[in-house]
Design a protein around this motif. Structure first.
Motif, short mmCIF file in Angstrom:
data_model
loop_
_atom_site.label_atom_id
_atom_site.label_comp_id
_atom_site.label_asym_id
_atom_site.label_seq_id
_atom_site.Cartn_x
_atom_site.Cartn_y
_atom_site.Cartn_z
N LEU A 178 0.83 -1.21 0.00
CA LEU A 178 0.00 0.00 0.00
C LEU A 178 0.86 1.26 0.00
CD1 LEU A 178 -2.90 -0.99 2.43
CD2 LEU A 178 -3.16 -0.27 0.05
N VAL A 179 1.96 1.23 0.74
CA VAL A 179 2.87 2.39 0.76
C VAL A 179 3.47 2.62 -0.62
CG1 VAL A 179 5.08 3.24 1.66
CG2 VAL A 179 3.41 2.23 3.22
N ALA A 191 1.25 -0.48 -11.10
CA ALA A 191 0.75 -1.77 -11.60
C ALA A 191 1.35 -2.93 -10.83
CB ALA A 191 1.05 -1.90 -13.09
N MET A 192 2.66 -2.88 -10.57
CA MET A 192 3.33 -3.96 -9.85
C MET A 192 2.81 -4.07 -8.42
SD MET A 192 7.25 -3.46 -11.24
CE MET A 192 7.91 -4.84 -10.30
N SER A 193 2.77 -2.94 -7.71
CA SER A 193 2.29 -2.96 -6.32
C SER A 193 0.80 -3.28 -6.27
CB SER A 193 2.57 -1.62 -5.64
OG SER A 193 2.03 -0.55 -6.38
N THR A 197 -4.60 8.55 -4.22
CA THR A 197 -3.59 8.60 -3.14
C THR A 197 -4.28 8.78 -1.78
OG1 THR A 197 -3.27 10.98 -3.52
CG2 THR A 197 -1.73 9.49 -4.60
N ALA A 198 -5.32 9.60 -1.75
CA ALA A 198 -6.05 9.81 -0.48
C ALA A 198 -6.75 8.54 -0.04
CB ALA A 198 -7.06 10.95 -0.65
N SER A 220 -7.00 3.40 3.20
CA SER A 220 -6.94 1.93 3.20
C SER A 220 -5.81 1.44 4.09
CB SER A 220 -6.71 1.42 1.77
OG SER A 220 -7.79 1.74 0.95
N PHE A 221 -4.68 2.13 4.06
CA PHE A 221 -3.54 1.77 4.91
C PHE A 221 -3.95 1.83 6.38
CE2 PHE A 221 0.08 2.73 7.55
CZ PHE A 221 1.10 1.93 7.05
#
Length: 387
Positions: free
Chosen positions: A75-76, A102-104, A164-165, A170-171
């Motif tokens: 998530l970071v 895309a990878m994360s 991003t918000a 979610s984090f």
């Protein structure tokens, strides 16, 4: 059922938003960065391609890491990737941001699916996976209209600010609500791919790929299509995407009901046939708005009506490896999105956007042929056994 599954669904929804969010703001990004519509469309293709390839790879590579910690790390990375998109001053910088996100994002989706299946009892496992996939499907449908409305109102970077918000929220949710989850032994990529040696399963997965490729050949470029063929402005285009999104979400539910009532095979074949008719017809309805709206609603409803039927068909065909097949089907869908976006970009660069629907329709017909081959093969086996 464990309510944390819905938290994972929210995460999957946010990640999925990023994939197609550029679709509605192609012209805004192209103008601001000084590139062509096809080049911006390629950013969708690259995202989907990286997503499809790296999901299984990264999940296998991180198989020994504690799941909650890994989710927070992903998530970071996803947060900073989309922040990089917000700050992008050129095409290359935005391309790098798309690859990292895309990878994360691929790892996050894979984690959401595996965690959801692990935190519920066996009787709720299929339902939990289905709920997570609903988040992905809804995001793919709503990503474009969300991007379009925010982009037209505040500029093309606004959708990425929103993401991003939402990622930050979610984090916080995962950090406080999710318990530590120890990893379980995971199948290697080789063993997962070995399940595709079954010809029937391979053809089913190929059906998803071809169907989505055909759909995205037009859908990824719907904004320029509406502008060039119908002269629509931002407000009208936003309304079209809103109608499309609502119809597509309804279509997902309708597809599940049709599969339950009439069976997966008739549903898949019927959906593909009507979908092919609708996408081929679209360019010939642009001069009559009410007729265009009717055809577009049919096209949008059926675009995701096939997904629950395909997933049920995979479970019927390979019940022992159904989890793996759903994961591979997710990759097949994203390979299809990548291919369709890429092909659509080539068509719009080499010809006109009016041709995108016809080219997309051809791929949909290929998907029909492939799935019929899958079903016919089974009948042949049944006849030989009976003899």
């Amino acid at each position: 059922m464990d309510k944390r599954v819905y938290l994972l669904t929210i995460v999957s929804f946010i990640v999925g938003l990023v994939e197609l969010i550029l679709g509605g703001i192609l012209d805004l990004v192209a103008f601001d960065l000084g590139v062509t519509l096809g080049q911006v469309g390629m950013l969708i293709s690259i995202f989907s391609l990286v997503f499809a390839v790296f999901g299984p790879i990264l999940l296998t590579a991180t198989a020994k890491m504690e799941r909650k910690k890994l989710t927070l790390i992903a998530l970071v990375v996803f947060f900073f990737a989309n922040l990089l998109a917000v700050l992008s001053s050129g095409y290359a910088m935005l391309l790098v941001a798309r690859i990292i996100s895309a990878m994360s994002g691929a790892l996050l989706i894979a984690l959401c699916v595996t965690i959801a299946s692990n935190i519920v009892s066996e009787e709720f496992r299929a339902r939990a996976i289905g709920i997570v996939f609903m988040g992905i499907s809804a995001s793919l449908v709503l990503g474009v209209p969300a991007g379009l409305m925010l982009g037209n109102a505040f500029g093309w970077r606004a959708p990425f600010i929103m993401i991003t918000a939402l990622t930050a929220l979610s984090f916080i949710g995962v950090y406080f609500l999710m318990d530590k989850i120890e990893p379980k032994p995971a199948l290697s990529i080789k063993k997962q791919l070995q399940t595709l040696k079954n010809r029937k399963i391979l053809l089913i997965q190929l059906t998803s790929f071809l169907f989505l490729a055909g759909h995205l050949t037009l859908y990824a470029y719907l904004t320029p299509f509406l502008r060039m063929t119908m002269g629509m402005d931002g407000t009208w285009i936003s309304m079209m995407y809103l109608i499309f999104g609502v119809a597509a979400i309804i279509g997902g539910g309708v597809g599940g009901m049709l599969a339950d009532r009439f069976g997966t095979k008739p549903t898949i074949v019927g959906v593909i046939i009507v979908f092919a008719v609708s996408i081929f017809t679209i360019p010939y309805t642009t001069s009559i708005l009410p007729l265009f709206l009717v055809v577009m609603v049919v096209w949008s409803m059926l675009s995701w009506a096939i997904t629950p039927a395909i997933q049920s068909y995979l479970i019927e065909t390979a019940p022992k490896t159904s989890d793996i097949q759903q994961s591979l089907n997710n990759s097949a869908l994203h390979f299809g999105i990548a291919a369709g976006s890429m092909i659509g970009g080539i068509v719009i660069e080499q010809s006109t956007v009016e041709m995108n629907a016809t080219v997309g329709g051809v791929f949909v017909l290929f998907s029909l042929g492939v799935v019929i081959m899958s079903m016919t093969k089974r009948k042949e086996k049944a006849l030989s056994t009976a003899a």
